[in-house]
Design a protein around this motif. Structure first.
Motif, PDB file in Angstrom:
ATOM      1  N   ARG A  41      73.715  12.209  32.091  1.00  0.00           N
ATOM      2  CA  ARG A  41      73.550  11.237  33.177  1.00  0.00           C
ATOM      3  C   ARG A  41      72.086  11.030  33.558  1.00  0.00           C
ATOM      4  NH1 ARG A  41      78.509  13.498  35.222  1.00  0.00           N
ATOM      5  NH2 ARG A  41      77.322  15.141  36.271  1.00  0.00           N
ATOM      6  N   ASP A  43      69.449  10.342  31.788  1.00  0.00           N
ATOM      7  CA  ASP A  43      68.635   9.380  31.044  1.00  0.00           C
ATOM      8  C   ASP A  43      69.526   8.671  30.025  1.00  0.00           C
ATOM      9  OD1 ASP A  43      66.736   8.110  29.278  1.00  0.00           O
ATOM     10  OD2 ASP A  43      65.215   9.527  29.953  1.00  0.00           O
ATOM     11  N   THR A  44      69.409   7.350  29.949  1.00  0.00           N
ATOM     12  CA  THR A  44      70.209   6.607  28.970  1.00  0.00           C
ATOM     13  C   THR A  44      69.846   6.999  27.544  1.00  0.00           C
ATOM     14  OG1 THR A  44      68.601   4.785  29.054  1.00  0.00           O
ATOM     15  CG2 THR A  44      70.528   4.613  30.486  1.00  0.00           C
ATOM     16  N   GLN A  47      72.037   9.795  26.445  1.00  0.00           N
ATOM     17  CA  GLN A  47      73.343   9.302  26.010  1.00  0.00           C
ATOM     18  C   GLN A  47      73.266   8.705  24.608  1.00  0.00           C
ATOM     19  OE1 GLN A  47      74.808   6.595  29.064  1.00  0.00           O
ATOM     20  NE2 GLN A  47      73.867   7.850  30.666  1.00  0.00           N
TER      21      GLN A  47
END
Length: 309
Positions: A41, A43-44, A47
């Protein structure tokens, strides 16, 4: 550049791989799952790295990789964008050799850089009569005419006259000894001796001995004295003063393969000391003499510091 095609920093890719390793050991742990979700959650790019790792994970299994001791170095040294075609090509080379030996001496940047180091390696390179550069662990530089390009990691440059470009700035030294380190989202520049001119985003700033600067795509921020001596690694040492145990392990983990972390119950313990980088196992044993902790080693690739029972 779209998010899907973004080239990810090696530090993020390596962390994603380490989470994969940790899950293999503690697949049923609710705490591990919670910590992983917290990391995703934040940092994109975290992901994205995790998604790409899952995609190639199926290909690794289908390719009948060797055991973890051999497959993890292959994963850690794959291209930072985890390209399926590139990764399969590299794995094919590694498996054809019968082990990870082919890739074990290279970082992702070493395939292209003029000078590079592997995990835990440090290297000194002379730059003619005027300067020399020392590369820290997992670092890479190119020589482009009369200047250096820091492609990854961390370098210490010392000499009468030199110029280095890093991700967010250009640094020119005058009778100076200067450290440059690429971090997630910014470049760190610190002066140990002499003075250096830092140029970025249309602005310039002079740094003198004892001063530091963090340069991002939009800002230049003065840096205070850190709990880790930023220049000690060039002497083979990790010197810390009143540092959180969790932060110490993050730094120490740069010099060893695999995942190194701690139980949240001991993360805030404070640590001071001088440790030899060439002796990572001794380093961990010494922690147990300084703090009420013990070392749990499930495999050589997964080490956790936990409270003394």
């Amino acid at each position: 550049m779209s998010l899907a095609s973004e080239r990810l920093p090696e530090s993020i890719v390596r962390t994603a791989i380490e989470w994969q390793m940790r899950l293999r050991v503690d697949a049923g742990s609710a705490e591990v799952q919670r910590q992983l979700q917290d990391w995703l959650r934040r940092d994109t790019r975290h992901q994205l790295a995790w998604q790409r790792l899952q995609q190639v994970g199926g290909l690794f299994q289908a390719s009948q990789l060797p055991d973890a001791e051999h497959s993890i170095p292959l994963l850690q040294r794959a291209e930072t964008d985890l390209s399926r075609r590139r990764t399969l090509k590299l794995l094919g080379l590694g498996l054809a050799a019968g082990s990870a030996t082919l890739l074990a001496t290279q970082t992702p940047h070493a395939w292209h850089a003029d000078f590079a180091t592997t995990t835990g390696e440090r290297r000194r390179v002379g730059l003619g009569d005027d300067a020399e550069v020392q590369l820290n662990t997992s670092s890479a530089v190119d020589v482009q005419g009369d200047e250096l390009l820091l492609r990854a990691g961390e370098v210490l440059v010392d000499g009468a006259q030199w110029r280095v470009r890093c991700r967010f700035a250009e640094c020119e030294g005058h009778q100076a000894r200067v450290l440059l380190r690429e971090r997630d989202g910014y470049s760190e520049i610190r002066v140990e001796r002499g003075e250096a001119l830092v140029s970025a985003g249309g602005g310039q700033r002079w740094l003198r001995a004892g001063e530091g600067l963090g340069v991002s795509a939009t800002t230049m921020t003065a840096l205070g004295k850190p709990p880790i001596d930023p220049f000690a690694w060039a002497r083979g040492l990790l010197m810390v003063n009143d540092i959180r145990l969790a932060d110490f392990l993050t730094e120490a983990g740069r010099y060893r393969q695999g995942w190194l972390g701690c139980d949240p119950a001991v993360a805030e313990l404070r640590l001071s000391g001088v440790f030899r980088l060439a002796e990572p196992e001794v380093m961990l044993r010494n922690i147990t003499h300084l703090l009420p902790v013990r070392v749990v080693e499930r495999t050589r690739w997964w080490v956790r510091i936990v409270p003394v029972a």
